[in-house]
Design an enzyme around this catalytic site. Sequence first.
Site, short mmCIF file in Angstrom:
data_model
loop_
_atom_site.label_atom_id
_atom_site.label_comp_id
_atom_site.label_asym_id
_atom_site.label_seq_id
_atom_site.Cartn_x
_atom_site.Cartn_y
_atom_site.Cartn_z
N ASP A 93 -13.93 3.77 7.36
CA ASP A 93 -12.84 4.58 6.80
C ASP A 93 -13.35 5.38 5.60
OD1 ASP A 93 -10.12 5.48 6.19
OD2 ASP A 93 -10.41 4.24 4.41
N LYS A 124 -8.05 -0.76 6.43
CA LYS A 124 -8.34 -1.42 5.16
C LYS A 124 -7.45 -2.65 4.97
CE LYS A 124 -7.73 2.52 3.04
NZ LYS A 124 -7.91 3.90 2.71
N HIS A 171 0.86 -1.19 0.00
CA HIS A 171 0.00 0.00 0.00
C HIS A 171 0.88 1.23 0.00
CE1 HIS A 171 -3.90 1.97 0.79
NE2 HIS A 171 -3.14 2.92 1.35
N ARG A 231 -12.69 13.90 5.83
CA ARG A 231 -11.32 14.44 5.96
C ARG A 231 -10.90 15.15 4.68
NH1 ARG A 231 -7.94 9.58 6.76
NH2 ARG A 231 -6.20 11.04 6.89
N SER A 289 -6.50 4.82 8.91
CA SER A 289 -7.21 4.67 7.64
C SER A 289 -6.57 3.54 6.81
CB SER A 289 -7.16 6.01 6.88
OG SER A 289 -7.43 5.85 5.52
N1 URA Z 1 -4.26 6.72 2.04
C1 URA Z 1 -5.26 6.19 2.76
O1 URA Z 1 -5.74 5.10 2.48
N2 URA Z 1 -5.72 6.90 3.82
C2 URA Z 1 -5.23 8.08 4.18
O2 URA Z 1 -5.68 8.65 5.16
C3 URA Z 1 -4.19 8.63 3.40
C4 URA Z 1 -3.71 7.93 2.34
#
Ligand code: URA
Length: 436
Positions: free
Chosen positions: A161, A187, A82, A168, A183
């Site tokens: 999220d 995931k 990620h 946000r 966040s």
């Molecule tokens: N990527 C994400 O998945 N969440 C964030 O808050 C920032 C970048």
Amino acid sequence: MRIYDIIEKKTRHQELSREELQFFVDEFCSGRLPDYQASALIMAIFLNGMTDRETADLTAVMAASGDNIDLSEIQGIKVDKHSTGGVGDKTTLIIGPLVVACGGRMAKMSGRGLGTAGGTIDKLESIPGFNIALTKEEFIRNVNSIGMAVTGQTANVAPADKKIYALRDVTATVASVPLIASSVMSKKLASGADKLVLDVKMGSGAFIKDLDSARKLAEAMVAIGEHNGRETVAIVTNMDRPLGKKVGNLLEVQEAAETLAGNGPEDLTEVCLVLAAQMLAMAEKGSYEDCYRRAAQTIKDGSALAVFRRFIEAQGGNYDVIDHPERFYPRPCARELLADADGYVHILSAEDVGRASMMLGAGRETKDTPLDYTAGIVLDKTAGDAVAKGERICTLYALDEKKFPAALKVLSAAVCVRPTPPAAQPLILAKISRGG
Ligand code: URA
């Protein structure tokens, strides 16, 4: 429990309990909590921070807000990757084929663009026919047969999220270490991988602008991963400049293919090799050094590019668009940014390169803006390159000529020519694993 008291507690810098965080997430997800109260709490967290314990609890509560994806039908160790997001970040499209060509697998759920940071799903959707909404069965079948699959985040992976992120995004509260950590990790914990490699982007084109905060974010995410039984390694990489030379959806797919063919920019190739080698080493495919060498070899022998083609075609995409975009899209209009003096190129703001690309049609101004997949920017010269007065530095592409003046204004303030070269910048800034 009252949300008013929870907001007030956070404004007084006090630590929230797991029950209070659970109450907030439950009430918000069920629609009982209005956006203004949720935003107030998020802003209080943004300003006053969270302890490690609070961050871990918020992550767990968000991860449990939806489904846990079961990837047990995929053979072997599943290592997910990620990136926290940046300008020109097309690494998933390159790392997947590198990993697969070396015997690994990549089962990835990706997202759309956020602000000036592009999203893998938007890039893949620029390929005509490409299916970004695989069923679970198709997803698993493709990973088992081709080695990789990329699909959009299903609505029910960490839905909390999704809702919190949307707030946000419009309340200037993205750039917070505990909020990004929870966040990303909510995931990742819900999406079923055994191990995680995190690419933490740092610099003017990333949400996190300084090394100290990037390290804190990396450490926080590694701690959460390890605490949840997932071996996690975070690599902090430079995002003071766009990654590679192309920014924009189809342009980035083309640059991914060029990189896999061995003709990619050095910075992009190196970041992808480092991340792919880390994933392969964690999948127990050899030592890091050996995996790095083998991944580089798959670029030389064409096997990684062959995987890329198979992956696109397996998800219904028409690979011809990479070499012949004019067969699928109207030819975009082009404008050039020329050097106004002899000297060296400086990129003062990667974020503004991303912003100019968005203004050309490559990103969304509102969540419903349709994208122009051929729009974007090619950096004909990049940071440190010598240029002569009148030489082309960048080419801008858009469907509508009217988009050029505003984008050119932003871009010409972000990319400029100076008499001396910029200081060289390291690409890989830190690697953080359990224990530091
Ligand atoms: N990527 C994400 O998945 N969440 C964030 O808050 C920032 C970048």
